[in-house]
Design a protein around this motif. Structure first.
Motif, PDB file in Angstrom:
ATOM      1  N   ASN A 109       0.817  -1.215   0.000  1.00  0.00           N
ATOM      2  CA  ASN A 109       0.000   0.000   0.000  1.00  0.00           C
ATOM      3  C   ASN A 109       0.848   1.261   0.000  1.00  0.00           C
ATOM      4  OD1 ASN A 109      -2.992  -0.852   0.391  1.00  0.00           O
ATOM      5  ND2 ASN A 109      -1.875  -2.144   1.834  1.00  0.00           N
ATOM      6  N   SER A 110       1.995   1.196  -0.661  1.00  0.00           N
ATOM      7  CA  SER A 110       2.923   2.322  -0.594  1.00  0.00           C
ATOM      8  C   SER A 110       2.483   3.508  -1.437  1.00  0.00           C
ATOM      9  CB  SER A 110       4.329   1.879  -1.002  1.00  0.00           C
ATOM     10  OG  SER A 110       5.268   2.884  -0.725  1.00  0.00           O
ATOM     11  N   ASP A 111       1.374   3.372  -2.147  1.00  0.00           N
ATOM     12  CA  ASP A 111       0.817   4.558  -2.783  1.00  0.00           C
ATOM     13  C   ASP A 111       0.220   5.506  -1.742  1.00  0.00           C
ATOM     14  OD1 ASP A 111      -1.176   2.543  -2.318  1.00  0.00           O
ATOM     15  OD2 ASP A 111      -2.591   3.754  -3.476  1.00  0.00           O
ATOM     16  N   ILE A 112      -0.148   4.953  -0.574  1.00  0.00           N
ATOM     17  CA  ILE A 112      -0.713   5.771   0.502  1.00  0.00           C
ATOM     18  C   ILE A 112       0.246   5.858   1.689  1.00  0.00           C
ATOM     19  CG2 ILE A 112      -1.993   3.837   1.530  1.00  0.00           C
ATOM     20  CD1 ILE A 112      -3.296   7.424   1.301  1.00  0.00           C
ATOM     21  N   VAL A 113       0.994   4.766   1.967  1.00  0.00           N
ATOM     22  CA  VAL A 113       1.985   4.766   3.046  1.00  0.00           C
ATOM     23  C   VAL A 113       3.322   5.197   2.450  1.00  0.00           C
ATOM     24  CG1 VAL A 113       3.121   3.425   4.840  1.00  0.00           C
ATOM     25  CG2 VAL A 113       0.752   2.903   4.214  1.00  0.00           C
ATOM     26  N   LEU A 114       3.662   6.455   2.640  1.00  0.00           N
ATOM     27  CA  LEU A 114       4.873   6.985   2.000  1.00  0.00           C
ATOM     28  C   LEU A 114       6.130   6.701   2.797  1.00  0.00           C
ATOM     29  CD1 LEU A 114       3.741  10.478   0.654  1.00  0.00           C
ATOM     30  CD2 LEU A 114       3.536   8.204  -0.383  1.00  0.00           C
ATOM     31  N   MET A 115       6.014   6.633   4.128  1.00  0.00           N
ATOM     32  CA  MET A 115       7.192   6.473   4.976  1.00  0.00           C
ATOM     33  C   MET A 115       6.816   5.672   6.207  1.00  0.00           C
ATOM     34  SD  MET A 115       8.879  10.289   4.837  1.00  0.00           S
ATOM     35  CE  MET A 115       7.358  11.053   5.345  1.00  0.00           C
ATOM     36  N   SER A 116       7.811   4.998   6.770  1.00  0.00           N
ATOM     37  CA  SER A 116       7.606   4.248   8.008  1.00  0.00           C
ATOM     38  C   SER A 116       8.929   4.122   8.737  1.00  0.00           C
ATOM     39  CB  SER A 116       7.034   2.858   7.715  1.00  0.00           C
ATOM     40  OG  SER A 116       8.005   2.036   7.085  1.00  0.00           O
ATOM     41  N   CYS A 117       8.866   3.961  10.056  1.00  0.00           N
ATOM     42  CA  CYS A 117      10.085   3.713  10.824  1.00  0.00           C
ATOM     43  C   CYS A 117       9.738   2.985  12.120  1.00  0.00           C
ATOM     44  CB  CYS A 117      10.858   4.998  11.120  1.00  0.00           C
ATOM     45  SG  CYS A 117       9.879   6.415  11.640  1.00  0.00           S
ATOM     46  N   TYR A 118      10.485   1.933  12.372  1.00  0.00           N
ATOM     47  CA  TYR A 118      10.354   1.122  13.585  1.00  0.00           C
ATOM     48  C   TYR A 118      10.807   1.942  14.793  1.00  0.00           C
ATOM     49  CZ  TYR A 118      11.111  -3.085  16.519  1.00  0.00           C
ATOM     50  OH  TYR A 118      11.084  -4.039  17.515  1.00  0.00           O
ATOM     51  N   ALA A 119      10.225   1.638  15.957  1.00  0.00           N
ATOM     52  CA  ALA A 119      10.660   2.333  17.176  1.00  0.00           C
ATOM     53  C   ALA A 119      10.431   1.455  18.405  1.00  0.00           C
ATOM     54  CB  ALA A 119       9.895   3.652  17.324  1.00  0.00           C
ATOM     55  N   PRO A 120      11.282   1.614  19.427  1.00  0.00           N
ATOM     56  CA  PRO A 120      12.557   2.336  19.410  1.00  0.00           C
ATOM     57  C   PRO A 120      13.637   1.542  18.651  1.00  0.00           C
ATOM     58  CG  PRO A 120      11.694   2.141  21.655  1.00  0.00           C
ATOM     59  CD  PRO A 120      10.940   1.180  20.804  1.00  0.00           C
ATOM     60  N   MET A 121      14.645   2.253  18.206  1.00  0.00           N
ATOM     61  CA  MET A 121      15.707   1.604  17.447  1.00  0.00           C
ATOM     62  C   MET A 121      16.814   1.070  18.355  1.00  0.00           C
ATOM     63  SD  MET A 121      17.818   2.919  14.112  1.00  0.00           S
ATOM     64  CE  MET A 121      18.272   4.514  14.762  1.00  0.00           C
ATOM     65  N   PHE A 122      17.186   1.810  19.398  1.00  0.00           N
ATOM     66  CA  PHE A 122      18.381   1.473  20.169  1.00  0.00           C
ATOM     67  C   PHE A 122      18.052   1.098  21.607  1.00  0.00           C
ATOM     68  CE2 PHE A 122      20.820   4.558  17.287  1.00  0.00           C
ATOM     69  CZ  PHE A 122      21.362   3.533  16.529  1.00  0.00           C
ATOM     70  N   VAL A 123      18.895   0.208  22.182  1.00  0.00           N
ATOM     71  CA  VAL A 123      18.816  -0.088  23.609  1.00  0.00           C
ATOM     72  C   VAL A 123      20.191  -0.484  24.126  1.00  0.00           C
ATOM     73  CG1 VAL A 123      18.147  -2.516  23.239  1.00  0.00           C
ATOM     74  CG2 VAL A 123      17.646  -1.409  25.427  1.00  0.00           C
ATOM     75  N   ASN A 124      20.612   0.171  25.203  1.00  0.00           N
ATOM     76  CA  ASN A 124      21.776  -0.289  25.949  1.00  0.00           C
ATOM     77  C   ASN A 124      21.287  -1.441  26.825  1.00  0.00           C
ATOM     78  OD1 ASN A 124      23.796  -0.593  28.034  1.00  0.00           O
ATOM     79  ND2 ASN A 124      24.622   1.385  27.394  1.00  0.00           N
ATOM     80  N   VAL A 125      21.853  -2.635  26.638  1.00  0.00           N
ATOM     81  CA  VAL A 125      21.289  -3.840  27.252  1.00  0.00           C
ATOM     82  C   VAL A 125      21.693  -4.022  28.715  1.00  0.00           C
ATOM     83  CG1 VAL A 125      21.174  -5.010  25.021  1.00  0.00           C
ATOM     84  CG2 VAL A 125      23.198  -5.329  26.480  1.00  0.00           C
ATOM     85  N   ASN A 126      22.533  -3.158  29.234  1.00  0.00           N
ATOM     86  CA  ASN A 126      22.942  -3.295  30.626  1.00  0.00           C
ATOM     87  C   ASN A 126      21.777  -3.054  31.580  1.00  0.00           C
ATOM     88  OD1 ASN A 126      26.014  -3.701  30.801  1.00  0.00           O
ATOM     89  ND2 ASN A 126      25.819  -2.052  29.299  1.00  0.00           N
ATOM     90  N   LYS A 127      21.809  -3.753  32.701  1.00  0.00           N
ATOM     91  CA  LYS A 127      20.768  -3.575  33.709  1.00  0.00           C
ATOM     92  C   LYS A 127      20.784  -2.141  34.211  1.00  0.00           C
ATOM     93  CE  LYS A 127      18.992  -5.557  38.023  1.00  0.00           C
ATOM     94  NZ  LYS A 127      17.638  -5.711  37.474  1.00  0.00           N
ATOM     95  N   GLY A 128      19.606  -1.526  34.228  1.00  0.00           N
ATOM     96  CA  GLY A 128      19.485  -0.145  34.657  1.00  0.00           C
ATOM     97  C   GLY A 128      19.531   0.856  33.527  1.00  0.00           C
ATOM     98  N   ALA A 129      19.813   0.384  32.313  1.00  0.00           N
ATOM     99  CA  ALA A 129      19.980   1.318  31.198  1.00  0.00           C
ATOM    100  C   ALA A 129      18.709   1.525  30.398  1.00  0.00           C
ATOM    101  CB  ALA A 129      21.088   0.818  30.263  1.00  0.00           C
ATOM    102  N   ARG A 130      17.767   0.609  30.469  1.00  0.00           N
ATOM    103  CA  ARG A 130      16.644   0.693  29.540  1.00  0.00           C
ATOM    104  C   ARG A 130      15.332   1.032  30.224  1.00  0.00           C
ATOM    105  NH1 ARG A 130      17.992  -4.846  29.415  1.00  0.00           N
ATOM    106  NH2 ARG A 130      16.371  -6.306  30.097  1.00  0.00           N
ATOM    107  N   GLN A 131      14.471   1.696  29.431  1.00  0.00           N
ATOM    108  CA  GLN A 131      13.130   2.060  29.866  1.00  0.00           C
ATOM    109  C   GLN A 131      12.055   1.440  28.971  1.00  0.00           C
ATOM    110  OE1 GLN A 131      15.522   4.755  29.236  1.00  0.00           O
ATOM    111  NE2 GLN A 131      16.226   4.167  31.264  1.00  0.00           N
ATOM    112  N   TRP A 132      12.477   0.739  27.930  1.00  0.00           N
ATOM    113  CA  TRP A 132      11.556   0.102  26.976  1.00  0.00           C
ATOM    114  C   TRP A 132      12.153  -1.265  26.626  1.00  0.00           C
ATOM    115  CZ3 TRP A 132       7.029   2.560  25.413  1.00  0.00           C
ATOM    116  CH2 TRP A 132       6.285   1.935  24.418  1.00  0.00           C
ATOM    117  N   ALA A 133      11.289  -2.280  26.569  1.00  0.00           N
ATOM    118  CA  ALA A 133      11.792  -3.657  26.538  1.00  0.00           C
ATOM    119  C   ALA A 133      11.912  -4.266  25.146  1.00  0.00           C
ATOM    120  CB  ALA A 133      10.895  -4.552  27.399  1.00  0.00           C
TER     121      ALA A 133
END
Length: 822
Positions: free
Chosen positions: A487-511
């Motif tokens: 459906n890219s005639d209507i969906v022009l752009m997309s982006c996954y989120a979040p992209m980055f995570v520091n995997v150390n304990k205490g570093a992340r707020q999103w899983a």
């Protein structure tokens, strides 16, 4: 990062049909009509989005290795710094807010007092970095810092990178003795070839000699991408490049808004030398250095050869503060115009000249500007007016810019609407055709945040979940991308989120995050590899494709256990009865519940759930139960909603439930869950549950018929007819330059699927084709220690042609590139 958006409309130009094969067929069939090109695929379809969450910038992409370099992370203590006493030395460190550096934003420094120099390097201030200082052999590190000393101090300063246990020195260098006034010093430290690679190191600034030394903006940089002085981590830039992106949505979502208006991303304060940047409190519980400022965002785009998608602050912040449209909003509108001018202006403009002075003479390309972020959360309903004021001003000066609205507006027609989706993999798969019937006459779509979630509520207790998605989530992501691409005639752009995570304990707020890393190493998740496959194999036009399955999926008759549950609510349940006719089918004796999420306690005949958790449940009975009447009494003790009364339940992810008092205690409806994907059916009715009152609930199920009663009044009557879902998702496209026909096939089934492939309308198809496959077990994840446990296998497929038979593995994402004559 907070919501889903749903929109429906007219039929798309091209869809992928999934049909049942005639009886006796040995294989399914995939038919592609290569001579009937449809909608053009947007060249900007796949991009990048991140923000300062999970230490994505500081402690992530941004190259700085020192945490709390300007001593503002805690007003009382020099967090991440400790005193280092070497060779019998004695001394201390402490914050000092009375020694600002003139003409800078550096107002709080670290005072290092040496009372006894000792026989070693003296007294030092040691920094633990962002969960360690990473060290590699034969590598140069650039250190810089501001320093001054009192009249008593005469000794030199020593900079050291050493192991956290103090037994190994990786690199060391001397700096001149500081004088009585602030001065910036720069030193290079170099490791030798024998150094052990890893992140179990710390950085120390030591003073040899008695007296007091003041230090500020202590910085340490490794080599950076394209050798930029204030640049980014090489490995994380390489991983992004591997996705073949076309744009970066910057500077982020919640990070743009800030927790309050004062904490928004105030781009003008992020310009110039880093000592001029005060930094600010981020929305995800830690401060941002703003070392990665607006110009660095734009250079990030330049380094990846992609375009910026600029999001401008639009007068709403996360705490609910907002600016009313009109004169009060005017300065913020002007600020957005200034920001656009900074990107695009020439030397004759105020902000174009500032960009040139900052070291970038050439303007940056800019085609898309987003007005705000997730403004549907603004309860003041001011976004319609705010958006109109921004659009009028921006279009007047920059009529060719495409403007993106973050919520529905009526006063003006935006060029695009930003949709966000965070759902289970099964929900993403089932809704792959979300835009098939979208109204083509309205604004285009930017899917600005989306991801398949393989954990519930990824923002709650994130340290205990994730940190990156499994192969199961990657399958959901791939199915969703197939729908967007089709459906890219209507969906022009997309982006996954979040992209980055520091995997150390205490570093992340999103899983659930696309790319994981620690201080020293990084990896892409299975979802990352799905993204990379799609980004590298995006055709120019959609081709009609139809799949005929050898064996059509069959929906079994509804059956299952009964249960109870809550959503952000505390409740009690009693007097459970399950009958067929006049006979009880509950086992004699005590009722034995299978307790799921929540805080459950059974006292006599009352089952109590006392937590405020979302999605609690307790199940009872036999998964083979059919045609029964389920009776239970329920009382709300406290919380936001009412009751979840479950039946036809196989387990906690597969059930039907009557949601009584859902959606903040406003309505009731039936919901069906399949592998965690929840959908409504049967309509909804307004309903509010009173606290402290016992309700008599009765549900009658006969075959697919359902009747739901509350206090003997029929509330809901429906038929449980779940849709039959195909395990295959596919799209076809063509590269107009090479003539390649590109097939993308996602198999979500536990068995391989064999298809007879028929490419119609081409002169010939080469016998050898490129094949890229991501497959494995549903629970497979990648980690620092096993970075490619689930990754793409590239190979040459022999035996292709206009028609050929191919087996698509169980749980797989496959891309086939077929060479054809144009």
């Amino acid at each position: 990062m907070r919501h889903h958006c749903w929109k429906f409309g007219a039929l798309a130009a091209i869809t992928t049909a999934v049909l049942a094969a005639p009886a006796g067929a040995a294989s399914g069939r995939l038919t592609v009509k290569a001579d009937q090109p449809g909608a053009r695929i947007s060249p900007m379809l796949y991009g990048l989005m991140t923000e300062e969450i999970n230490h994505s910038y500081d402690g992530g992409l941004y190259g700085e290795l020192i945490q709390n370099r300007v001593f503002k992370d805690d007003a009382a203590n020099p967090v991440h710094w400790s005193v280092d006493l070497n060779g019998g030395a004695a001394g201390s460190i402490a914050l000092d807010a009375n020694q600002p550096i003139p003409d800078t934003a550096l107002t709080t420094c670290l005072r290092l007092d040496v009372s006894t120099a000792g026989t070693g390097r003296g007294v030092g201030a040691a920094n633990d970095g962002y969960w360690g200082i990473p060290v590699k052999p034969s590598t140069s590190y650039r250190a810089s810092f501001y320093a001054k000393a009192d009249d008593n101090f005469k000794g030199p300063l020593t900079l050291t990178i050493e192991s956290t246990d103090g037994t190994r020195v990786a690199a060391q260098a001397a700096a001149p003795a500081p004088g009585a006034t602030w001065k910036k010093y720069t030193v290079t430290l170099k490791t030798d070839a024998a150094v052990t690679e890893g992140s179990q190191y710390r950085f120390i600034v030591s003073a040899k000699g008695t007296g007091a030394v003041w230090l500020n903006q202590i910085s340490l940089f490794p080599p950076t991408f394209n050798n930029r002085p204030n640049g980014n981590r090489i490995d994380l830039m390489d991983l992004q490049a591997g996705m073949s992106p076309t744009f970066l949505r910057l500077p982020g979502g919640n990070y743009l808004e800030g927790g309050s208006i004062d904490e928004r991303f105030d781009w003008k304060k992020t310009l110039g030398p880093i000592e001029q940047r005060p930094g600010h409190q981020g929305p995800w519980s830690y401060r941002s250095t703003d070392g990665l400022g607006l110009l660095e965002f734009l250079e990030w785009c330049e380094d990846l050869k992609i375009e910026p998608l600029l999001a401008v602050y639009a007068g709403y912040s996360l705490d609910g503060q907002h600016i009313e449209p009109g004169p009060a909003l005017a300065p913020f509108v002007q600020d957005a115009l200034d920001e656009i001018e900074y990107l695009t202006g020439d030397k004759n403009t105020t902000w174009g000249a500032r960009r040139i002075a900052d070291g970038h003479p050439k303007p940056f390309p800019l085609h898309y500007v987003e007005i705000g972020n997730e403004d549907e959360f603004d309860k003041s309903a001011s976004y319609d007016g705010r958006y109109a004021q921004f659009q009028d001003a921006i279009k007047a000066k920059y009529p060719k810019l495409q403007l993106i609205a973050t919520s529905t507006v009526t006063q003006r027609k935006p060029d695009l609407i930003d949709d966000h989706f965070y759902r289970t993999a099964a929900e993403m798969e089932r809704d792959s055709g979300h835009y098939d019937n979208y109204d083509r006459s309205g604004p285009k779509i930017f899917v600005g945040e989306w991801a398949s979630q393989d954990v519930s509520t990824p923002w709650v207790d994130a340290d205990k979940k994730g940190p990156t998605p499994s192969l199961s989530a990657a399958l959901g992501d791939a199915a969703w991308m197939i729908g967007m691409e089709r459906n890219s005639d209507i969906v022009l752009m997309s982006c996954y989120a979040p992209m980055f995570v520091n995997v150390n304990k205490g570093a992340r707020q999103w899983a659930v995050n696309l790319i994981g890393y620690d201080a020293n190493a990084s990896f892409g998740s299975p979802s990352y590899y799905a993204q990379a496959m799609f980004g590298a194999n995006k055709g120019d036009v959609v081709l009609p494709a139809a799949v005929t399955l050898a064996d059509a999926p069959v929906q079994p008759a509804p059956k299952g256990k009964v249960g109870v549950g809550t959503w952000a609510t505390q409740a009690e349940f009693k007097d459970i009865q399950v009958t067929q006719g006049a006979a009880s089918i509950l086992p004699a004796g005590d009722v034995h519940w299978a307790l799921g999420p929540g805080e459950w306690k059974q006292d006599g005949g009352v089952l109590q759930q006392s937590s405020n958790a979302n999605g609690t449940d307790a199940l009872l009975g036999d998964a083979a139960w059919t045609d029964y009447t389920y009776h239970v009494k329920a009382r709300k003790i406290g919380g936001k909603e009412g009751f979840l009364i479950k039946f036809h339940a196989q387990d906690s992810d597969n059930y039907v439930q009557w949601n009584i008092g859902g959606w903040s205690n406003t309505r009731s409806t039936l919901q069906r869950a399949s592998d965690g994907a929840v959908e409504e059916f049967g309509g909804s009715k307004p309903l509010t549950v009173e606290t402290g009152r016992w309700y008599d609930i009765r549900i009658e199920v006969q075959g697919m018929k359902i009747r739901c009663y509350l206090d003997d009044q029929l509330i809901t009557e429906a038929t449980d007819t779940p849709s039959v879902v195909s395990p295959l998702y596919t799209t076809a496209s063509r590269d107009l330059k090479s003539g390649d026909v590109i097939l993308k096939v996602v198999n979500t089934a536990a068995d391989a699927q064999t298809l007879d492939v028929d490419i119609q309308g081409v002169k010939n198809v080469a016998k050898d084709a490129q094949e890229h496959v991501l497959t494995g077990r549903l629970r497979d994840i990648n980690t620092i220690d096993a970075p490619k446990n689930a990754a793409v296998t590239d190979s040459t497929l022999h035996g292709a042609g206009p028609t050929f038979t191919h087996e698509f593995p169980a749980y797989s994402v496959t891309v086939l590139r077929l060479k054809t004559k144009k």
